[in-house]
Design an enzyme around this catalytic site. Sequence first.
Site, PDB file in Angstrom:
ATOM      1  N   THR A 173     -13.859   3.172  -5.965  1.00 25.98           N
ATOM      2  CA  THR A 173     -14.930   3.939  -6.593  1.00 25.98           C
ATOM      3  C   THR A 173     -14.408   4.578  -7.878  1.00 25.98           C
ATOM      4  O   THR A 173     -13.226   4.467  -8.198  1.00 25.98           O
ATOM      5  CB  THR A 173     -15.464   5.008  -5.620  1.00 25.98           C
ATOM      6  OG1 THR A 173     -16.643   5.607  -6.161  1.00 25.98           O
ATOM      7  CG2 THR A 173     -14.419   6.077  -5.337  1.00 25.98           C
ATOM      8  N   THR A 174     -15.281   5.223  -8.615  1.00 28.10           N
ATOM      9  CA  THR A 174     -14.858   5.815  -9.883  1.00 28.10           C
ATOM     10  C   THR A 174     -15.774   6.963 -10.278  1.00 28.10           C
ATOM     11  O   THR A 174     -16.887   7.101  -9.752  1.00 28.10           O
ATOM     12  CB  THR A 174     -14.834   4.749 -11.006  1.00 28.10           C
ATOM     13  OG1 THR A 174     -14.094   5.239 -12.111  1.00 28.10           O
ATOM     14  CG2 THR A 174     -16.246   4.384 -11.453  1.00 28.10           C
ATOM     15  N   HIS A 192      -9.071 -13.028  -9.670  1.00 25.56           N
ATOM     16  CA  HIS A 192     -10.355 -12.349  -9.849  1.00 25.56           C
ATOM     17  C   HIS A 192     -11.513 -12.996  -9.083  1.00 25.56           C
ATOM     18  O   HIS A 192     -12.384 -12.311  -8.544  1.00 25.56           O
ATOM     19  CB  HIS A 192     -10.708 -12.280 -11.337  1.00 25.56           C
ATOM     20  CG  HIS A 192     -11.599 -11.125 -11.674  1.00 25.56           C
ATOM     21  ND1 HIS A 192     -11.387 -10.314 -12.761  1.00 25.56           N
ATOM     22  CD2 HIS A 192     -12.699 -10.636 -11.069  1.00 25.56           C
ATOM     23  CE1 HIS A 192     -12.319  -9.371 -12.801  1.00 25.56           C
ATOM     24  NE2 HIS A 192     -13.129  -9.552 -11.794  1.00 25.56           N
ATOM     25  N   SER A 210     -10.063 -11.964  -4.852  1.00 25.17           N
ATOM     26  CA  SER A 210     -11.277 -11.182  -5.024  1.00 25.17           C
ATOM     27  C   SER A 210     -12.465 -12.132  -5.108  1.00 25.17           C
ATOM     28  O   SER A 210     -12.348 -13.228  -5.679  1.00 25.17           O
ATOM     29  CB  SER A 210     -11.181 -10.335  -6.299  1.00 25.17           C
ATOM     30  OG  SER A 210     -12.315  -9.501  -6.455  1.00 25.17           O
ATOM     31  N   ARG A 247     -16.580  15.581  -8.811  1.00 28.26           N
ATOM     32  CA  ARG A 247     -17.068  14.422  -8.064  1.00 28.26           C
ATOM     33  C   ARG A 247     -15.904  13.654  -7.432  1.00 28.26           C
ATOM     34  O   ARG A 247     -15.976  13.225  -6.290  1.00 28.26           O
ATOM     35  CB  ARG A 247     -17.848  13.494  -9.011  1.00 28.26           C
ATOM     36  CG  ARG A 247     -18.461  12.291  -8.325  1.00 28.26           C
ATOM     37  CD  ARG A 247     -19.682  12.681  -7.515  1.00 28.26           C
ATOM     38  NE  ARG A 247     -20.109  11.561  -6.683  1.00 28.26           N
ATOM     39  CZ  ARG A 247     -19.842  11.445  -5.395  1.00 28.26           C
ATOM     40  NH1 ARG A 247     -19.127  12.377  -4.772  1.00 28.26           N
ATOM     41  NH2 ARG A 247     -20.290  10.427  -4.707  1.00 28.26           N
ATOM     42  N   TYR A 296     -11.028  -6.111 -17.950  1.00 29.32           N
ATOM     43  CA  TYR A 296     -11.708  -4.922 -18.446  1.00 29.32           C
ATOM     44  C   TYR A 296     -11.016  -4.309 -19.661  1.00 29.32           C
ATOM     45  O   TYR A 296     -11.511  -3.341 -20.231  1.00 29.32           O
ATOM     46  CB  TYR A 296     -11.837  -3.888 -17.316  1.00 29.32           C
ATOM     47  CG  TYR A 296     -12.656  -4.411 -16.171  1.00 29.32           C
ATOM     48  CD1 TYR A 296     -13.985  -4.786 -16.354  1.00 29.32           C
ATOM     49  CD2 TYR A 296     -12.100  -4.571 -14.909  1.00 29.32           C
ATOM     50  CE1 TYR A 296     -14.741  -5.298 -15.315  1.00 29.32           C
ATOM     51  CE2 TYR A 296     -12.847  -5.085 -13.851  1.00 29.32           C
ATOM     52  CZ  TYR A 296     -14.168  -5.445 -14.064  1.00 29.32           C
ATOM     53  OH  TYR A 296     -14.893  -5.958 -13.040  1.00 29.32           O
ATOM     54  N   SER A 320     -15.874  10.067 -13.864  1.00 29.58           N
ATOM     55  CA  SER A 320     -15.133  10.795 -14.894  1.00 29.58           C
ATOM     56  C   SER A 320     -15.135  12.290 -14.609  1.00 29.58           C
ATOM     57  O   SER A 320     -14.485  13.061 -15.311  1.00 29.58           O
ATOM     58  CB  SER A 320     -15.758  10.546 -16.265  1.00 29.58           C
ATOM     59  OG  SER A 320     -17.109  11.011 -16.285  1.00 29.58           O
ATOM     60  N   LYS A 321     -15.848  12.694 -13.558  1.00 30.09           N
ATOM     61  CA  LYS A 321     -16.021  14.107 -13.249  1.00 30.09           C
ATOM     62  C   LYS A 321     -15.033  14.554 -12.177  1.00 30.09           C
ATOM     63  O   LYS A 321     -14.975  13.994 -11.091  1.00 30.09           O
ATOM     64  CB  LYS A 321     -17.461  14.385 -12.800  1.00 30.09           C
ATOM     65  CG  LYS A 321     -18.496  14.101 -13.885  1.00 30.09           C
ATOM     66  CD  LYS A 321     -19.900  14.351 -13.369  1.00 30.09           C
ATOM     67  CE  LYS A 321     -20.931  14.235 -14.487  1.00 30.09           C
ATOM     68  NZ  LYS A 321     -20.937  12.910 -15.130  1.00 30.09           N
ATOM     69  N   LEU A 345     -21.182   2.047  -3.740  1.00 34.30           N
ATOM     70  CA  LEU A 345     -22.278   3.011  -3.895  1.00 34.30           C
ATOM     71  C   LEU A 345     -23.529   2.378  -4.492  1.00 34.30           C
ATOM     72  O   LEU A 345     -24.459   3.087  -4.879  1.00 34.30           O
ATOM     73  CB  LEU A 345     -21.820   4.177  -4.780  1.00 34.30           C
ATOM     74  CG  LEU A 345     -20.569   4.923  -4.325  1.00 34.30           C
ATOM     75  CD1 LEU A 345     -20.297   6.106  -5.249  1.00 34.30           C
ATOM     76  CD2 LEU A 345     -20.677   5.384  -2.888  1.00 34.30           C
ATOM     77  N   GLN A 365     -10.964  -8.584  -2.192  1.00 27.41           N
ATOM     78  CA  GLN A 365     -11.818  -7.530  -2.747  1.00 27.41           C
ATOM     79  C   GLN A 365     -13.185  -8.128  -3.079  1.00 27.41           C
ATOM     80  O   GLN A 365     -13.281  -9.055  -3.877  1.00 27.41           O
ATOM     81  CB  GLN A 365     -11.185  -6.929  -4.003  1.00 27.41           C
ATOM     82  CG  GLN A 365     -11.939  -5.726  -4.534  1.00 27.41           C
ATOM     83  CD  GLN A 365     -11.274  -5.138  -5.767  1.00 27.41           C
ATOM     84  OE1 GLN A 365     -11.821  -5.185  -6.850  1.00 27.41           O
ATOM     85  NE2 GLN A 365     -10.081  -4.583  -5.593  1.00 27.41           N
TER      86      GLN A 365
END
Length: 324
Positions: free
Chosen positions: A274-275, A146, A180, A281, A64, A277-278, A231, A202
């Site tokens: 999970t992720t 991976h 993974s 949240r 990434y 930017s807030k 999610l 994973q």
Amino acid sequence: MAKLDLKVPDLTLPDGNKIPFIGYGLGTAWYKADPNSPKDQATIDATETAIKVGYRHLDGAEVYNTEEEQGIAIKQSKIPREELYITTVCLYSTAQIWQSLPPLISQRSVLTIKQKVITHIDDIPAAIDRSLKKLGLDYVDLYLIHAPFFAKGDNKLLQQRWAQMEDVLASGKAKSIGVSNFLKPHLDAILETAKVRPSINQIEFHPYLQHGDLLAYHKNKDIRVSAYGPLTPLTKAKGGPVDAVVEKLAKKYAVNPGEILLRWAIDQNVLPITTSSKEQRLSDMLRVFTFKLTPKEIEDITTEGNKKHHRAFWNHIFDANDQS
């Protein structure tokens, strides 16, 4: 905003090491197509926010191109290294990874991928050194392969690469090692010759992709499971059979629907990644450790989830109806 006064519980790995039971992911949401592009301040800021809110498990991957950002956030957080749990993943092929990413990202990165296909799976010890340099760390807590698809069914090749992972473990550059996107045949292959079993696998895991008896297999082999894309029923497959039961439970427990899905994984001993930017949240998602679903509620989500199949990643590898 108020910070939740709680400590994220740990999951004990087969090697005895402990891993926080939720991870903050620096995956597809933060993906940079060009590894030479400028550092992404948004990724740094979001990761620092996650640490501030209470996340201690940071889950990244070489592919990434966010390891430098992850390292900067770690340094700027001022949190002692031993209080953080850092995961990264060995890149095996940018072309394969590109095909597994969501369409929007795939379109954005197509020119970069066509220009150069990068693979690091042939030299895992060199790959971990590159990752540690980008992260600015002496070691990671967890290092993963991976995916197994580079081997194209060659079990000996899988075994050879796992032996290299064991060398990384022996060097102290990773405290635990795992995999993974491995399925039973891939795990069976490396377990035949492994001196150290994978600590964790994973996988994409959510109500619409439950992988049959794969969880039971992992329990039998004493391998833990973590979930990316937990999610997905809400983010990529909205309008399915789990919506009603999840909404009902969200009202019962006074949380968001996403927290119900995270708890559904945790209550099955699956560690969700999970992720967001807030800040609000991110804080809300930690409420998953303030309640538990009943066995009947877990079963209800499982049953409804099995009425629909949706795989968000690796669709170029699997047939449309393949639920393995």
